[in-house]
Structure formats: C-alpha cells, structure tokens
Design a protein around this motif. Structure first.
Motif, PDB file in Angstrom:
ATOM      1  N   VAL A  32      21.986  56.725  26.555  1.00  0.00           N
ATOM      2  CA  VAL A  32      22.172  56.452  27.988  1.00  0.00           C
ATOM      3  C   VAL A  32      22.158  54.939  28.221  1.00  0.00           C
ATOM      4  CG1 VAL A  32      21.364  56.882  30.329  1.00  0.00           C
ATOM      5  CG2 VAL A  32      20.996  58.624  28.562  1.00  0.00           C
ATOM      6  N   ASP A  33      23.300  54.417  28.622  1.00  0.00           N
ATOM      7  CA  ASP A  33      23.469  52.992  28.908  1.00  0.00           C
ATOM      8  C   ASP A  33      23.263  52.816  30.415  1.00  0.00           C
ATOM      9  OD1 ASP A  33      24.495  50.519  29.571  1.00  0.00           O
ATOM     10  OD2 ASP A  33      26.479  50.869  28.703  1.00  0.00           O
ATOM     11  N   THR A  34      22.055  52.383  30.816  1.00  0.00           N
ATOM     12  CA  THR A  34      21.768  52.318  32.257  1.00  0.00           C
ATOM     13  C   THR A  34      22.447  51.112  32.919  1.00  0.00           C
ATOM     14  OG1 THR A  34      19.700  51.071  31.974  1.00  0.00           O
ATOM     15  CG2 THR A  34      19.548  53.483  31.998  1.00  0.00           C
ATOM     16  N   GLY A  35      22.761  50.074  32.133  1.00  0.00           N
ATOM     17  CA  GLY A  35      23.479  48.928  32.693  1.00  0.00           C
ATOM     18  C   GLY A  35      24.819  49.386  33.277  1.00  0.00           C
ATOM     19  N   ALA A  36      25.445  50.382  32.623  1.00  0.00           N
ATOM     20  CA  ALA A  36      26.737  50.894  33.089  1.00  0.00           C
ATOM     21  C   ALA A  36      26.610  51.512  34.482  1.00  0.00           C
ATOM     22  CB  ALA A  36      27.282  51.918  32.095  1.00  0.00           C
ATOM     23  N   ILE A  37      25.445  52.065  34.773  1.00  0.00           N
ATOM     24  CA  ILE A  37      25.235  52.681  36.097  1.00  0.00           C
ATOM     25  C   ILE A  37      25.186  51.584  37.167  1.00  0.00           C
ATOM     26  CG2 ILE A  37      23.808  54.287  37.423  1.00  0.00           C
ATOM     27  CD1 ILE A  37      22.666  55.343  34.772  1.00  0.00           C
ATOM     28  N   TYR A  38      24.441  50.491  36.862  1.00  0.00           N
ATOM     29  CA  TYR A  38      24.394  49.365  37.806  1.00  0.00           C
ATOM     30  C   TYR A  38      25.762  48.705  37.947  1.00  0.00           C
ATOM     31  CZ  TYR A  38      19.401  49.902  38.048  1.00  0.00           C
ATOM     32  OH  TYR A  38      18.166  50.426  38.274  1.00  0.00           O
ATOM     33  N   ARG A  39      26.492  48.656  36.855  1.00  0.00           N
ATOM     34  CA  ARG A  39      27.840  48.082  36.910  1.00  0.00           C
ATOM     35  C   ARG A  39      28.742  48.907  37.833  1.00  0.00           C
ATOM     36  NH1 ARG A  39      29.509  44.472  32.907  1.00  0.00           N
ATOM     37  NH2 ARG A  39      27.714  43.733  31.715  1.00  0.00           N
ATOM     38  N   THR A  40      28.564  50.222  37.802  1.00  0.00           N
ATOM     39  CA  THR A  40      29.389  51.103  38.649  1.00  0.00           C
ATOM     40  C   THR A  40      29.075  50.860  40.128  1.00  0.00           C
ATOM     41  OG1 THR A  40      29.423  52.705  36.855  1.00  0.00           O
ATOM     42  CG2 THR A  40      30.064  53.514  39.024  1.00  0.00           C
ATOM     43  N   ILE A  41      27.800  50.658  40.442  1.00  0.00           N
ATOM     44  CA  ILE A  41      27.436  50.339  41.833  1.00  0.00           C
ATOM     45  C   ILE A  41      28.013  48.953  42.192  1.00  0.00           C
ATOM     46  CG2 ILE A  41      25.525  49.923  43.456  1.00  0.00           C
ATOM     47  CD1 ILE A  41      25.391  52.758  42.631  1.00  0.00           C
ATOM     48  N   GLY A  42      27.958  48.028  41.229  1.00  0.00           N
ATOM     49  CA  GLY A  42      28.523  46.683  41.454  1.00  0.00           C
ATOM     50  C   GLY A  42      30.016  46.767  41.748  1.00  0.00           C
ATOM     51  N   LEU A  43      30.711  47.592  40.979  1.00  0.00           N
ATOM     52  CA  LEU A  43      32.153  47.766  41.186  1.00  0.00           C
ATOM     53  C   LEU A  43      32.420  48.351  42.572  1.00  0.00           C
ATOM     54  CD1 LEU A  43      35.089  47.834  40.139  1.00  0.00           C
ATOM     55  CD2 LEU A  43      34.607  50.098  39.206  1.00  0.00           C
ATOM     56  N   SER A  44      31.592  49.301  42.958  1.00  0.00           N
ATOM     57  CA  SER A  44      31.758  49.931  44.262  1.00  0.00           C
ATOM     58  C   SER A  44      31.626  48.881  45.375  1.00  0.00           C
ATOM     59  CB  SER A  44      30.711  51.033  44.403  1.00  0.00           C
ATOM     60  OG  SER A  44      30.741  51.569  45.673  1.00  0.00           O
ATOM     61  N   ALA A  45      30.645  47.978  45.228  1.00  0.00           N
ATOM     62  CA  ALA A  45      30.435  46.916  46.221  1.00  0.00           C
ATOM     63  C   ALA A  45      31.649  45.988  46.256  1.00  0.00           C
ATOM     64  CB  ALA A  45      29.172  46.124  45.881  1.00  0.00           C
ATOM     65  N   ARG A  46      32.158  45.673  45.075  1.00  0.00           N
ATOM     66  CA  ARG A  46      33.303  44.764  44.997  1.00  0.00           C
ATOM     67  C   ARG A  46      34.530  45.370  45.674  1.00  0.00           C
ATOM     68  NH1 ARG A  46      37.273  43.182  40.813  1.00  0.00           N
ATOM     69  NH2 ARG A  46      37.705  40.994  41.192  1.00  0.00           N
ATOM     70  N   ARG A  47      34.764  46.647  45.360  1.00  0.00           N
ATOM     71  CA  ARG A  47      35.932  47.310  45.951  1.00  0.00           C
ATOM     72  C   ARG A  47      35.828  47.384  47.470  1.00  0.00           C
ATOM     73  NH1 ARG A  47      37.403  52.537  42.223  1.00  0.00           N
ATOM     74  NH2 ARG A  47      38.362  51.393  40.503  1.00  0.00           N
ATOM     75  N   ALA A  48      34.591  47.512  47.955  1.00  0.00           N
ATOM     76  CA  ALA A  48      34.398  47.621  49.408  1.00  0.00           C
ATOM     77  C   ALA A  48      34.402  46.249  50.079  1.00  0.00           C
ATOM     78  CB  ALA A  48      33.083  48.340  49.692  1.00  0.00           C
ATOM     79  N   GLY A  49      34.448  45.193  49.262  1.00  0.00           N
ATOM     80  CA  GLY A  49      34.429  43.839  49.816  1.00  0.00           C
ATOM     81  C   GLY A  49      33.056  43.465  50.344  1.00  0.00           C
ATOM     82  N   ALA A  50      32.008  44.146  49.843  1.00  0.00           N
ATOM     83  CA  ALA A  50      30.648  43.860  50.314  1.00  0.00           C
ATOM     84  C   ALA A  50      30.038  42.716  49.523  1.00  0.00           C
ATOM     85  CB  ALA A  50      29.784  45.116  50.158  1.00  0.00           C
ATOM     86  N   ASP A  51      29.174  41.950  50.170  1.00  0.00           N
ATOM     87  CA  ASP A  51      28.446  40.889  49.472  1.00  0.00           C
ATOM     88  C   ASP A  51      27.345  41.582  48.659  1.00  0.00           C
ATOM     89  OD1 ASP A  51      26.779  38.906  48.607  1.00  0.00           O
ATOM     90  OD2 ASP A  51      26.381  38.049  50.592  1.00  0.00           O
ATOM     91  N   PRO A  52      27.410  41.487  47.316  1.00  0.00           N
ATOM     92  CA  PRO A  52      26.445  42.248  46.500  1.00  0.00           C
ATOM     93  C   PRO A  52      25.004  41.780  46.689  1.00  0.00           C
ATOM     94  CG  PRO A  52      27.696  40.741  45.125  1.00  0.00           C
ATOM     95  CD  PRO A  52      28.322  40.685  46.488  1.00  0.00           C
ATOM     96  N   LYS A  53      24.834  40.580  47.240  1.00  0.00           N
ATOM     97  CA  LYS A  53      23.476  40.066  47.465  1.00  0.00           C
ATOM     98  C   LYS A  53      22.895  40.563  48.788  1.00  0.00           C
ATOM     99  CE  LYS A  53      23.509  36.108  44.493  1.00  0.00           C
ATOM    100  NZ  LYS A  53      24.126  34.833  44.314  1.00  0.00           N
ATOM    101  N   ASP A  54      23.721  41.158  49.612  1.00  0.00           N
ATOM    102  CA  ASP A  54      23.284  41.646  50.921  1.00  0.00           C
ATOM    103  C   ASP A  54      22.797  43.089  50.752  1.00  0.00           C
ATOM    104  OD1 ASP A  54      23.100  42.709  53.464  1.00  0.00           O
ATOM    105  OD2 ASP A  54      24.940  41.758  54.184  1.00  0.00           O
ATOM    106  N   ASP A  85      37.335  57.712  36.599  1.00  0.00           N
ATOM    107  CA  ASP A  85      36.731  57.130  35.401  1.00  0.00           C
ATOM    108  C   ASP A  85      36.883  55.606  35.442  1.00  0.00           C
ATOM    109  OD1 ASP A  85      35.987  56.266  32.840  1.00  0.00           O
ATOM    110  OD2 ASP A  85      36.606  58.168  31.929  1.00  0.00           O
ATOM    111  N   VAL A  86      35.766  54.912  35.598  1.00  0.00           N
ATOM    112  CA  VAL A  86      35.815  53.443  35.720  1.00  0.00           C
ATOM    113  C   VAL A  86      35.180  52.760  34.500  1.00  0.00           C
ATOM    114  CG1 VAL A  86      35.874  53.440  38.259  1.00  0.00           C
ATOM    115  CG2 VAL A  86      33.655  53.474  37.079  1.00  0.00           C
ATOM    116  N   SER A  87      35.057  53.506  33.397  1.00  0.00           N
ATOM    117  CA  SER A  87      34.362  52.999  32.206  1.00  0.00           C
ATOM    118  C   SER A  87      34.918  51.669  31.687  1.00  0.00           C
ATOM    119  CB  SER A  87      34.432  54.029  31.072  1.00  0.00           C
ATOM    120  OG  SER A  87      34.100  55.293  31.567  1.00  0.00           O
ATOM    121  N   GLN A  88      36.240  51.481  31.823  1.00  0.00           N
ATOM    122  CA  GLN A  88      36.851  50.228  31.357  1.00  0.00           C
ATOM    123  C   GLN A  88      36.620  49.118  32.372  1.00  0.00           C
ATOM    124  OE1 GLN A  88      38.585  49.797  28.461  1.00  0.00           O
ATOM    125  NE2 GLN A  88      38.148  51.911  27.880  1.00  0.00           N
ATOM    126  N   GLU A  89      36.873  49.451  33.623  1.00  0.00           N
ATOM    127  CA  GLU A  89      36.841  48.436  34.685  1.00  0.00           C
ATOM    128  C   GLU A  89      35.458  47.797  34.843  1.00  0.00           C
ATOM    129  OE1 GLU A  89      38.701  49.966  38.209  1.00  0.00           O
ATOM    130  OE2 GLU A  89      38.467  48.031  39.257  1.00  0.00           O
TER     131      GLU A  89
END
Ligand code: DC
Length: 224
Positions: A32-54, A85-89
């Motif tokens: 289980v690669d948990t960093g990949a889970i945080y990366r997926t949330i990060g990608l979601s924020a990016r796609r939504a144009g949200a400031d990840p620090k907010d 599937d966003v494993s590459q992105e």
C-alpha cells in the motif's frame, strides 16, 4: 491467521516504494503506497483550480472526491479518482507539491485514515508513507524508518528522471528534496518522524539488493 503489518516511513527518495513493493512480493503481502492517495487528492485540487494550501478550499472538494485504490492484474496499485485511473498522472512532478500541500491539512489526513486502516485490517500489508508507524498503524508488527542522505536521494532521483527522458539539474532536485523534507517534518499534522519503536535503516551506502537484505533481516528478527 492474524494479518501482519509492516510500516515503512521516511523522507521522499529514500527508496521506500521500490523496496516496499519488493518486500511485499517477497512476503506475499499487499503493498500500500499511501503517498499515491495524497497525490490523488492533490490532483483533485489541481483539477478544481483550488489552492492546495487553503484547507477550507481542499476540504470543500472532499465530498465530491471519490478516491479508490484498486489492484490490477499486474498486482500493481492503481489509483482511481471518481472512477478514472489516474495512476500515471499523479506521478507528474508538479503533483508532488500539491500532494505535500494537501497532506498538511488535518482534515485531509482524518478523511484518509479509515481507508488506510481498513486495508491493514483486511490484509497483510507493507504500507509506506510518512506517518504509518506513528499514526496510521501504531500497532504495526514491524516499523522501519528508511533514510538516506539528501545528496544521495537527489542523485537517485536524477538517475530516475534521466531514464524517463525528463532530466533535471541535480541542484534543482536537491533543493526540492530539502524543501519537501522541511515541509513534511515541520507540519503540525502528523509530521514525518521516526516512531520510537521503529528500526532505522540508512541506505546511503547500500544498493537495492543490500537495502532489501537489510530490511528482510530486520523483519525476520521482529517476526521471529
Ligand atoms: O511518497 P510520496 O512522495 O508519493 O508522497 C507525496 C506527499 O504525500 C509527500 O509530500 C508527503 C505526503 N504523505 C503524507 O503526508 N503521509 C503519507 N503517509 C504519505 C505521503
């Protein structure tokens, strides 16, 4: 038989994912690669144009952010974001910064906690991340803190980028590693630190096989 949990924490670039994957294969456990889970949330924020620090902006996305972890026929972990599937992105370099920023929010960490614990409750796992031995699985059977010097981690990362055909200067990579180490160890929520009962393995002077042997020795000793 009781499921076994092996927690591997450490800074980025210490070789956690490569070694954890090899260990899981060797032991027949789920990786289980948990960093990949945080990366997926990060990608979601990016796609939504949200400031990840907010934090409020990121938390507002979570109800519509369906994150799923699935294992393909290849045995590899795939990340699904709302079914895609966003494993590459999620491996794109800019997503590292988004992942690091969203992972600092306690609300995000709390949201992902059950998912990670459930995987370890229902499977024998090798789980890697930053807070596995300290927060996610404090009762893990084996806890390893994997490190290597920042210079060595930068060198390895440069080799990897070169092989991928996207080379970067070593000083840029080193600067990013030092920045990410600082961010991951200084955040208030579940900062990266060695659990008191974790065994530290420093791979600066070890190659892949040497590192794997060192980890197998620690695990063999602990599970005896
Ligand atoms: O291991 P990685 O580089 O894929 O992780 C991406 C980011 O996620 C990293 O900056 C730290 C964060 N992370 C975390 O906070 N807790 C974890 N258990 C795993 C990763």
């Amino acid at each position: 038989m009781k499921n076994v949990s092996i927690a591997i924490d450490g800074p980025s670039g210490a070789g956690k994912s490569t070694l954890a994957r090899a260990l899981a294969r060797e032991k027949g456990y789920l990786y289980v690669d948990t960093g990949a889970i945080y990366r997926t949330i990060g990608l979601s924020a990016r796609r939504a144009g949200a400031d990840p620090k907010d934090e409020a902006a990121v938390l507002a996305l979570l109800p519509d952010t369906h994150v799923e972890l699935r294992y393909g026929d290849d045995g590899l972990q795939h990340m699904l974001l709302n079914g895609e599937d966003v494993s590459q992105e999620i491996r794109l370099p800019e997503i590292s910064l988004y992942a690091s920023a969203v992972s600092a929010h306690p609300g995000v960490r709390a949201y992902l906690l059950d998912m990670q614990r459930e995987l370890a409750r229902t499977n024998s796992v090798v789980m890697d991340g930053r807070d596995i031995g300290t927060v996610v699985l404090p009762e893990a059977d084996v806890k390893i803190f994997l490190t290597a010097s920042a210079q060595e981690r930068a060198r390895r990362r440069c080799r990897e980028l070169e092989q991928r055909g996207t080379p970067e200067p070593e000083e840029t990579v080193l600067r990013e590693i030092v920045q990410r180490d600082w961010d991951d160890t200084h955040r208030a929520a579940a900062p990266l630190r060695r659990a008191e009962d974790a065994v530290e393995v420093d791979t600066t002077q070890l190659d892949f096989q040497g590192s794997l042997d060192a980890l197998l020795r620690v695990i063999g000793e602990k599970l005896k």
